[in-house]
Design an enzyme around this catalytic site. Structure first.
Site, PDB file in Angstrom:
ATOM      1  N   GLY A 142       0.843  -1.199   0.000  1.00 28.73           N
ATOM      2  CA  GLY A 142       0.000   0.000   0.000  1.00 28.73           C
ATOM      3  C   GLY A 142       0.879   1.251   0.000  1.00 28.73           C
ATOM      4  N   HIS A 143       1.924   1.240   0.858  1.00 28.23           N
ATOM      5  CA  HIS A 143       2.844   2.386   0.867  1.00 28.23           C
ATOM      6  C   HIS A 143       3.578   2.477  -0.467  1.00 28.23           C
ATOM      7  CE1 HIS A 143       2.688   1.558   5.344  1.00 28.23           C
ATOM      8  NE2 HIS A 143       2.436   2.837   5.311  1.00 28.23           N
ATOM      9  N   LYS A 185      -6.221   6.490   0.806  1.00 26.18           N
ATOM     10  CA  LYS A 185      -7.657   6.659   1.040  1.00 26.18           C
ATOM     11  C   LYS A 185      -8.181   5.651   2.048  1.00 26.18           C
ATOM     12  CE  LYS A 185      -8.833   8.602  -3.471  1.00 26.18           C
ATOM     13  NZ  LYS A 185      -9.643   8.434  -4.693  1.00 26.18           N
ATOM     14  N   LYS A 186      -7.334   4.699   2.489  1.00 22.36           N
ATOM     15  CA  LYS A 186      -7.826   3.730   3.473  1.00 22.36           C
ATOM     16  C   LYS A 186      -8.263   4.467   4.749  1.00 22.36           C
ATOM     17  CE  LYS A 186      -5.186   1.093   5.896  1.00 22.36           C
ATOM     18  NZ  LYS A 186      -5.240   0.801   7.324  1.00 22.36           N
ATOM     19  N   ASP A 187      -7.486   5.483   5.113  1.00 20.03           N
ATOM     20  CA  ASP A 187      -7.904   6.310   6.247  1.00 20.03           C
ATOM     21  C   ASP A 187      -8.603   7.547   5.684  1.00 20.03           C
ATOM     22  OD1 ASP A 187      -8.277   7.677   8.566  1.00 20.03           O
ATOM     23  OD2 ASP A 187      -6.328   7.129   9.397  1.00 20.03           O
TER      24      ASP A 187
END
Ligand code: PAF
Length: 290
Positions: free
Chosen positions: A34-35, A149-151
């Site tokens: 993800g990063h 966008k997960k957070d």
């Protein structure tokens, strides 16, 4: 690629790189795919002449009492390899004493977007996030900063801070990367046993169950939240912190979906708190019925 621990060194290194676009990807390390996608997006945004900076700092002020600050994985060597492979120019990895003077008395508090969801269940969390991100913006002076966008709430809070405090920074949101099971990638997934990790895929299934109802025309938040919570409750060990639907701009709860919204959830699995969300956009919904 160079790694810097001090504020003065990272500032000098950025200045030495000339006048290209400066792009910052703020992280707490324990980097995963993800990063990597945030960093790759950052590389594209910086271009060949720009400077891509990744910050790696487990920020103590955004963890509450009893949360996982001490246990949070710190993996600078592995993180540096991922950064090197992904075209990062500079890593800024300060120690806490470099970032925070003893007894700091100024912090950044957002008072609207943070009233629900994680802002309600983790008091002080977003003040810690805003304060450290404001400090990183002042240290690195990026033209663009990239967030996941997960957070979704964090992204909205940062956008609000940048708007209200006039930071000259463009904020760029990047789509969530998922395991094949649908589980959103998170540094905290590594706390989970293999079986629990499989079970945690129910979060994505719950969001998709609600989305399906929404696409079929359901607009009642109660009904959509029930669809998601019923799905999550089918997994015995899942303990729901919240499942809510909020307006996608203000992050205030709604009862009926009349404009674009976000369903967001936080659920504990064996003490590990995972978050995820899905957009419930009226426009997308109408076009998917065409
Ligand atoms: O999303 C994170 O990893 C952190 O909240 C951030 C933005 C790096 C601030 O510490």
């Amino acid at each position: 690629m160079e790694v810097f621990r001090s504020i003065s060194e990272i500032r000098q290194a950025i200045a030495r790189r000339g006048g290209g676009r400066v792009v910052l990807v703020p992280t707490m390390g324990a980097l995963h795919e993800g990063h990597r996608s945030l960093i790759e997006e950052g590389r594209d945004l910086a271009g060949e002449d720009g400077v891509l900076v990744v910050s790696i700092f487990v920020n103590p002020t955004q963890f509450g009492a009893g949360e996982d600050f001490e246990d949070y994985p710190r993996t600078l060597d592995a993180d540096s390899r991922i950064c090197e492979e992904s075209g990062v120019d500079l890593i800024f990895a300060p120690l806490a004493k470099e970032m925070y003077a003893p007894n700091p008395s100024v912090k950044v508090i957002e008072e609207s977007v943070t009233t629900h969801l994680c802002g309600a269940s983790r008091p002080g969390h977003f003040s810690g996030v805003c304060t450290v991100v404001a400090k990183l913006f002042n240290i690195v002076r990026p033209d663009v900063a990239v967030f996941g966008k997960k957070d979704a709430q964090q992204l909205a809070v940062i956008r609000r801070m940048v708007h209200d405090l006039n930071f000259p920074v463009d904020i760029f949101g990047v789509e969530t990367v998922r395991e094949d099971s649908g589980l959103a990638l998170s540094s905290r997934n590594q706390y989970l046993e293999a079986e629990t990790r499989k079970d945690a895929a129910v979060l994505r299934q719950a969001l998709l169950a609600a989305e399906e109802k929404f696409i079929r025309g359901e607009r009642s938040v109660r009904a959509l939240v029930d669809a998601a919570t019923n799905r999550i409750s089918s997994v015995g060990e899942a303990r729901i912190d919240y499942v809510e639907i909020v307006n996608n701009d203000t992050f205030q709860p709604v009862e009926e979906i009349q404009s674009d919204a976000v369903m967001a959830l936080a659920v504990f699995f064996d003490g590990t708190r995972l978050i995820d969300n899905i957009d419930l956009n009226l426009k997308d919904c109408l076009s998917s019925l065409d």
